[in-house]
Design a protein around this motif. Sequence first.
Motif, mmCIF file in Angstrom:
data_model
loop_
_atom_site.group_PDB
_atom_site.id
_atom_site.type_symbol
_atom_site.label_atom_id
_atom_site.label_comp_id
_atom_site.label_asym_id
_atom_site.label_seq_id
_atom_site.Cartn_x
_atom_site.Cartn_y
_atom_site.Cartn_z
ATOM 1 N N LYS A 31 0.828 -1.198 0.000
ATOM 2 C CA LYS A 31 0.000 0.000 0.000
ATOM 3 C C LYS A 31 0.871 1.260 0.000
ATOM 4 O O LYS A 31 0.636 2.190 -0.775
ATOM 5 N N GLU A 32 1.892 1.281 0.847
ATOM 6 C CA GLU A 32 2.794 2.437 0.918
ATOM 7 C C GLU A 32 3.527 2.644 -0.408
ATOM 8 O O GLU A 32 3.668 3.773 -0.880
ATOM 9 N N GLU A 33 3.988 1.540 -1.011
ATOM 10 C CA GLU A 33 4.718 1.653 -2.274
ATOM 11 C C GLU A 33 3.806 2.136 -3.401
ATOM 12 O O GLU A 33 4.235 2.905 -4.263
ATOM 13 N N ILE A 34 2.560 1.701 -3.394
ATOM 14 C CA ILE A 34 1.612 2.148 -4.412
ATOM 15 C C ILE A 34 1.339 3.641 -4.260
ATOM 16 O O ILE A 34 1.310 4.376 -5.253
ATOM 17 N N ILE A 35 1.180 4.110 -3.037
ATOM 18 C CA ILE A 35 0.966 5.547 -2.802
ATOM 19 C C ILE A 35 2.161 6.343 -3.315
ATOM 20 O O ILE A 35 2.004 7.344 -4.029
ATOM 21 N N GLU A 36 3.362 5.918 -2.978
ATOM 22 C CA GLU A 36 4.572 6.614 -3.428
ATOM 23 C C GLU A 36 4.690 6.587 -4.945
ATOM 24 O O GLU A 36 5.060 7.584 -5.564
ATOM 25 N N TYR A 37 4.382 5.457 -5.546
ATOM 26 C CA TYR A 37 4.447 5.321 -7.010
ATOM 27 C C TYR A 37 3.497 6.323 -7.662
ATOM 28 O O TYR A 37 3.855 6.984 -8.635
ATOM 29 N N CYS A 38 2.300 6.438 -7.107
ATOM 30 C CA CYS A 38 1.308 7.354 -7.676
ATOM 31 C C CYS A 38 1.713 8.813 -7.479
ATOM 32 O O CYS A 38 1.412 9.655 -8.324
ATOM 33 N N LYS A 39 2.386 9.115 -6.391
ATOM 34 C CA LYS A 39 2.874 10.480 -6.173
ATOM 35 C C LYS A 39 3.944 10.841 -7.204
ATOM 36 O O LYS A 39 4.017 11.973 -7.672
ATOM 37 N N GLN A 40 4.782 9.879 -7.554
ATOM 38 C CA GLN A 40 5.885 10.126 -8.476
ATOM 39 C C GLN A 40 5.443 10.109 -9.934
ATOM 40 O O GLN A 40 6.100 10.699 -10.791
ATOM 41 N N ASN A 41 4.346 9.421 -10.216
ATOM 42 C CA ASN A 41 3.845 9.290 -11.580
ATOM 43 C C ASN A 41 2.403 9.783 -11.598
ATOM 44 O O ASN A 41 1.507 9.088 -11.153
ATOM 45 N N LYS A 42 2.184 10.959 -12.105
ATOM 46 C CA LYS A 42 0.875 11.601 -11.995
ATOM 47 C C LYS A 42 -0.222 10.847 -12.732
ATOM 48 O O LYS A 42 -1.373 10.888 -12.346
ATOM 49 N N ARG A 43 0.096 10.172 -13.813
ATOM 50 C CA ARG A 43 -0.904 9.406 -14.560
ATOM 51 C C ARG A 43 -0.432 7.961 -14.600
ATOM 52 O O ARG A 43 0.607 7.659 -15.191
ATOM 53 N N VAL A 44 -1.178 7.094 -13.963
ATOM 54 C CA VAL A 44 -0.758 5.696 -13.879
ATOM 55 C C VAL A 44 -1.907 4.761 -14.236
ATOM 56 O O VAL A 44 -3.081 5.101 -14.103
ATOM 57 N N PHE A 45 -1.532 3.600 -14.700
ATOM 58 C CA PHE A 45 -2.470 2.519 -14.958
ATOM 59 C C PHE A 45 -2.160 1.402 -13.969
ATOM 60 O O PHE A 45 -0.999 1.204 -13.592
ATOM 61 N N MET A 46 -3.176 0.688 -13.555
ATOM 62 C CA MET A 46 -2.953 -0.362 -12.559
ATOM 63 C C MET A 46 -1.957 -1.402 -13.059
ATOM 64 O O MET A 46 -1.157 -1.900 -12.284
ATOM 65 N N SER A 47 -1.985 -1.681 -14.344
ATOM 66 C CA SER A 47 -1.041 -2.653 -14.898
ATOM 67 C C SER A 47 0.400 -2.145 -14.795
ATOM 68 O O SER A 47 1.319 -2.928 -14.551
ATOM 69 N N ASP A 48 0.591 -0.829 -14.946
ATOM 70 C CA ASP A 48 1.936 -0.249 -14.795
ATOM 71 C C ASP A 48 2.414 -0.379 -13.360
ATOM 72 O O ASP A 48 3.578 -0.708 -13.106
ATOM 73 N N ILE A 49 1.515 -0.104 -12.420
ATOM 74 C CA ILE A 49 1.870 -0.231 -11.003
ATOM 75 C C ILE A 49 2.308 -1.661 -10.713
ATOM 76 O O ILE A 49 3.361 -1.901 -10.126
ATOM 77 N N ALA A 50 1.496 -2.619 -11.159
ATOM 78 C CA ALA A 50 1.796 -4.029 -10.907
ATOM 79 C C ALA A 50 3.126 -4.429 -11.541
ATOM 80 O O ALA A 50 3.961 -5.067 -10.886
ATOM 81 N N ASN A 51 3.343 -4.038 -12.782
ATOM 82 C CA ASN A 51 4.583 -4.411 -13.473
ATOM 83 C C ASN A 51 5.810 -3.743 -12.854
ATOM 84 O O ASN A 51 6.817 -4.400 -12.591
ATOM 85 N N ASP A 52 5.719 -2.438 -12.639
ATOM 86 C CA ASP A 52 6.881 -1.699 -12.150
ATOM 87 C C ASP A 52 7.247 -2.069 -10.718
ATOM 88 O O ASP A 52 8.426 -2.120 -10.369
#
Length: 70
Positions: free
Chosen positions: A20-41
Amino acid sequence: FNLPIIEEITLRDIPYHQQKEEIIEYCKQNKRVFMSDIANDLKLDLGDVYDIVNELIDEGVLGVRDDNRL
Protein backbone atom coordinates in the motif's frame (compact mmCIF):
# COMPACT_ATOMS: atom_id res chain seq x y z
CA PHE A 1 11.14 -17.36 -37.63
CA ASN A 2 10.86 -15.04 -34.66
CA LEU A 3 8.33 -15.83 -31.97
CA PRO A 4 6.90 -13.06 -29.80
CA ILE A 5 8.60 -12.87 -26.43
CA ILE A 6 6.63 -12.64 -23.22
CA GLU A 7 8.48 -11.07 -20.34
CA GLU A 8 8.23 -13.07 -17.15
CA ILE A 9 8.02 -11.05 -13.95
CA THR A 10 8.84 -12.52 -10.56
CA LEU A 11 6.37 -11.05 -8.11
CA ARG A 12 7.60 -9.81 -4.76
CA ASP A 13 6.03 -11.25 -1.63
CA ILE A 14 5.80 -8.26 0.69
CA PRO A 15 3.32 -7.37 3.46
CA TYR A 16 0.05 -5.67 2.55
CA HIS A 17 0.91 -2.41 4.32
CA GLN A 18 4.21 -2.20 2.44
CA GLN A 19 2.43 -2.78 -0.88
CA LYS A 20 0.00 0.00 0.00
CA GLU A 21 2.79 2.44 0.92
CA GLU A 22 4.72 1.65 -2.27
CA ILE A 23 1.61 2.15 -4.41
CA ILE A 24 0.97 5.55 -2.80
CA GLU A 25 4.57 6.61 -3.43
CA TYR A 26 4.45 5.32 -7.01
CA CYS A 27 1.31 7.35 -7.68
CA LYS A 28 2.87 10.48 -6.17
CA GLN A 29 5.88 10.13 -8.48
CA ASN A 30 3.85 9.29 -11.58
CA LYS A 31 0.87 11.60 -11.99
CA ARG A 32 -0.90 9.41 -14.56
CA VAL A 33 -0.76 5.70 -13.88
CA PHE A 34 -2.47 2.52 -14.96
CA MET A 35 -2.95 -0.36 -12.56
CA SER A 36 -1.04 -2.65 -14.90
CA ASP A 37 1.94 -0.25 -14.80
CA ILE A 38 1.87 -0.23 -11.00
CA ALA A 39 1.80 -4.03 -10.91
CA ASN A 40 4.58 -4.41 -13.47
CA ASP A 41 6.88 -1.70 -12.15
CA LEU A 42 6.52 -2.67 -8.49
CA LYS A 43 6.39 -6.42 -9.30
CA LEU A 44 3.11 -6.88 -7.44
CA ASP A 45 0.14 -9.10 -8.20
CA LEU A 46 -2.34 -7.23 -10.41
CA GLY A 47 -5.31 -8.44 -8.35
CA ASP A 48 -3.70 -7.11 -5.18
CA VAL A 49 -2.99 -3.79 -6.90
CA TYR A 50 -6.66 -3.49 -7.94
CA ASP A 51 -7.80 -4.19 -4.37
CA ILE A 52 -5.37 -1.72 -2.82
CA VAL A 53 -6.00 1.04 -5.38
CA ASN A 54 -9.76 0.69 -4.94
CA GLU A 55 -9.30 0.88 -1.18
CA LEU A 56 -7.17 4.03 -1.57
CA ILE A 57 -9.85 5.56 -3.80
CA ASP A 58 -12.52 4.76 -1.20
CA GLU A 59 -10.30 6.35 1.48
CA GLY A 60 -9.89 9.48 -0.65
CA VAL A 61 -6.12 9.00 -0.95
CA LEU A 62 -6.26 8.54 -4.74
CA GLY A 63 -8.56 10.04 -7.33
CA VAL A 64 -9.80 8.59 -10.60
CA ARG A 65 -9.72 10.22 -13.98
CA ASP A 66 -12.17 8.74 -16.46
CA ASP A 67 -11.02 9.39 -20.03
CA ASN A 68 -14.06 7.55 -21.39
CA ARG A 69 -16.51 10.32 -20.62
CA LEU A 70 -18.31 11.89 -23.59
